[in-house]
Design an enzyme around this catalytic site. Structure first.
Site, PDB file in Angstrom:
ATOM      1  N   TRP A 101       0.818  -1.132   0.100  1.00  0.00           N
ATOM      2  CA  TRP A 101      -0.080  -0.048   0.064  1.00  0.00           C
ATOM      3  C   TRP A 101       0.825   1.361   0.097  1.00  0.00           C
ATOM      4  O   TRP A 101       0.637   2.147  -0.601  1.00  0.00           O
ATOM      5  CB  TRP A 101      -0.992   0.114   1.322  1.00  0.00           C
ATOM      6  CG  TRP A 101      -2.165  -1.201   0.865  1.00  0.00           C
ATOM      7  CD1 TRP A 101      -2.294  -1.982   1.723  1.00  0.00           C
ATOM      8  CD2 TRP A 101      -3.065  -1.051  -0.044  1.00  0.00           C
ATOM      9  NE1 TRP A 101      -3.270  -2.732   1.038  1.00  0.00           N
ATOM     10  CE2 TRP A 101      -3.640  -2.070  -0.055  1.00  0.00           C
ATOM     11  CE3 TRP A 101      -3.235  -0.135  -1.295  1.00  0.00           C
ATOM     12  CZ2 TRP A 101      -4.929  -2.635  -1.024  1.00  0.00           C
ATOM     13  CZ3 TRP A 101      -4.447  -0.253  -1.912  1.00  0.00           C
ATOM     14  CH2 TRP A 101      -5.156  -1.704  -1.786  1.00  0.00           C
ATOM     15  N   ASP A 175      -1.878   6.467   6.199  1.00  0.00           N
ATOM     16  CA  ASP A 175      -2.830   5.552   5.607  1.00  0.00           C
ATOM     17  C   ASP A 175      -3.266   4.711   6.825  1.00  0.00           C
ATOM     18  O   ASP A 175      -2.579   3.493   6.926  1.00  0.00           O
ATOM     19  CB  ASP A 175      -2.346   5.105   4.562  1.00  0.00           C
ATOM     20  CG  ASP A 175      -3.499   4.037   3.886  1.00  0.00           C
ATOM     21  OD1 ASP A 175      -4.412   3.778   4.547  1.00  0.00           O
ATOM     22  OD2 ASP A 175      -3.089   3.232   2.857  1.00  0.00           O
ATOM     23  N   LYS A 199     -12.724  -1.624   5.670  1.00  0.00           N
ATOM     24  CA  LYS A 199     -11.983  -2.615   6.648  1.00  0.00           C
ATOM     25  C   LYS A 199     -12.520  -2.773   7.945  1.00  0.00           C
ATOM     26  O   LYS A 199     -12.975  -3.943   8.268  1.00  0.00           O
ATOM     27  CB  LYS A 199     -10.469  -2.165   6.500  1.00  0.00           C
ATOM     28  CG  LYS A 199      -9.944  -1.816   5.044  1.00  0.00           C
ATOM     29  CD  LYS A 199      -9.737  -2.987   4.175  1.00  0.00           C
ATOM     30  CE  LYS A 199      -9.346  -2.474   2.836  1.00  0.00           C
ATOM     31  NZ  LYS A 199      -8.347  -2.025   2.518  1.00  0.00           N
TER      32      LYS A 199
HETATM   33  C1  LIG Z   1      -7.719  -1.293   1.369  1.00  0.00           C
HETATM   34  C2  LIG Z   1      -6.655  -0.180   1.392  1.00  0.00           C
HETATM   35  C3  LIG Z   1      -6.588   0.768   0.671  1.00  0.00           C
HETATM   36  C4  LIG Z   1      -7.128   1.219  -0.616  1.00  0.00           C
HETATM   37  O1  LIG Z   1      -8.539   1.088  -0.494  1.00  0.00           O
HETATM   38  P1  LIG Z   1      -9.658   1.383  -1.681  1.00  0.00           P
HETATM   39  O2  LIG Z   1     -10.896   1.881  -0.723  1.00  0.00           O
HETATM   40  O3  LIG Z   1      -9.883   0.210  -2.413  1.00  0.00           O
HETATM   41  O4  LIG Z   1      -9.018   2.687  -2.611  1.00  0.00           O
HETATM   42  C5  LIG Z   1      -5.542   1.739   0.895  1.00  0.00           C
HETATM   43  N1  LIG Z   1      -4.695   1.572   1.654  1.00  0.00           N
HETATM   44  C6  LIG Z   1      -4.776   0.552   2.651  1.00  0.00           C
HETATM   45  C7  LIG Z   1      -3.617   0.438   3.638  1.00  0.00           C
HETATM   46  C8  LIG Z   1      -5.879  -0.579   2.382  1.00  0.00           C
HETATM   47  O5  LIG Z   1      -5.699  -1.488   3.317  1.00  0.00           O
END
Ligand SMILES: *Cc1c(COP(=O)(O)O)cnc(C)c1O
Length: 372
Positions: A101, A175, A199
């Site tokens: 990521w 993030d 998530k």
């Molecule tokens: C799932 C995830 C993303 C991407 O998210 P989207 O909603 O699919 O754009 C970005 N960063 C992390 C750490 C993730 O787990």
């Protein structure tokens, strides 16, 4: 009817109580005669839902007054562009790459700024974290980006770096898509945090951005108005139609977390205790096993996403297929590893009961016996 245990990395399992409440309120929210889905985002009913969700999130994460909470769309991947458009001022940005990521974030940012690689754990196959003391920090960087929990590689910053102690004034951008609300956040060390809701919170479609007030108002001219944090903040996340139903369900999850208790701990502190208990149960089972292993440095193992592998997967990974089929037969779903790393992965978000992890560990033991 008992529900299966869903170990998906996202969209992911949600608290059954939240789903039941959403179902009960589906046709008629609080006597309004309407579903939340049918409401005007500018009407009194939805405005109250949205304000309550924001207040509850602020309370849960102890977000200080000088941070704004924005409800946006586009997910984590869109934020990989939206953050540099808002914060980079076209200058230098430092990236710490510790998995898939943060690697994507680093690549996307190159369209908007000078994206510098301050540190990387690629040499280890993303199984550890580079020591902050070794990071090559740029002078005058607009910010430093890291992914505080790598959902695919299963490495987590259990403590956020103190950039000031490392001699940098740059704000830290994290993030937190896959660990938000599983542990407290030290806002003294953070300038901006972003993450998708799908998530650890609720349905896909909602993206959270929590940003220090003084970082607003510096967007590049090319930044779309709907993604300019200043514009979004000034309009209370309603510059354009927000993902109303996703905000409502996220709000129900925030209230569910507020109700949770573990001994004296409540809310996010209770979530953290449960995350520690769930992940320890699984890591202990993996570490004691001669059949399974987890390659991540023990100090930096994720409490949310646990990739694990078979020492002897057999021809064409036949043993993986057998493990997954047996898991599914026992109501243990979505345990296949991410396609980029293979193997297995169990995501252990807030809504996963300890009993779900115990059921997984029981199946692993049984599988081991049949392997021997
Ligand atoms: C799932 C995830 C993303 C991407 O998210 P989207 O909603 O699919 O754009 C970005 N960063 C992390 C750490 C993730 O787990």
């Amino acid at each position: 009817m008992s529900r299966p245990y869903n170990f998906s990395a996202g969209p992911a399992t949600m608290p059954e109580e939240v789903l039941a409440q959403a179902a009960a309120e589906m046709l008629d929210w609080h006597g309004s005669g309407m579903s939340v889905m049918e409401m005007s985002h500018r009407g009194k009913a939805f405005m109250s839902i949205c304000a309550q969700a924001e207040a509850d999130l602020r309370e849960l994460l102890a977000v200080p007054e000088h941070f704004r909470i924005l409800f946006m769309q586009g997910g984590g991947l869109a934020e990989n562009a939206i953050v540099p458009m808002n914060l980079s001022r076209g200058g230098t940005v430092d990236f710490v790459v510790t998995g898939a990521w943060s690697q994507k974030s680093h690549q996307e940012a190159q369209k908007y700024c000078h994206a510098q690689l301050a540190a990387s754990s690629a040499d280890s196959g993303f199984t550890t974290l580079p020591d902050p003391a070794s990071w090559r920090l740029s002078r005058g960087a607009s910010y430093l980006h890291l992914c505080s929990n790598e959902t695919i590689h299963g490495v987590e910053f259990h403590e956020l770096p103190d950039l000031r102690a490392l001699g940098s004034d740059a704000p830290l951008v994290i993030d937190f898509s896959s660990h938000v609300l599983s542990r407290p956040i030290d806002w003294q060390r953070v300038g901006l945090a972003f993450g998708g809701a799908q998530k650890n919170i609720g349905p896909a479609g909602l993206t959270l951005v929590i940003v220090r007030e003084d970082l607003l108002g510096h967007a590049l001219a090319i930044c779309p108005s709907a993604f300019d944090y200043r514009t979004v903040a000034d309009n209370g996340s309603m510059f354009n139609t927000p993902p109303t139903y996703a905000i409502y369900v996220a709000g129900l999850t925030f209230q569910w977390i507020q109700r949770q208790r573990e001994g004296d701990a409540r809310g996010v502190a209770a979530m953290e205790q449960r995350a520690i208990a769930r992940s320890q149960l699984l890591y202990d089972a993996i570490d004691r096993s001669e059949v399974f292993y987890n390659p991540v440095d023990r100090a930096h193992r994720s409490r949310m996403n646990v990739p694990f592998f078979l020492r002897e997967p057999g021809p064409d990974g036949a043993a993986y297929a057998r493990f997954l089929a047996g898991a599914e037969a026992r109501g243990l779903l979505q345990l296949k590893g991410h396609k980029s790393v293979g193997g297995l992965r169990a995501s252990l978000y807030n809504a996963m009961p300890l009993a779900g992890v115990q059921a997984l560990v029981d199946w692993m033991r049984e599988f081991e016996r049949t392997q021997a």
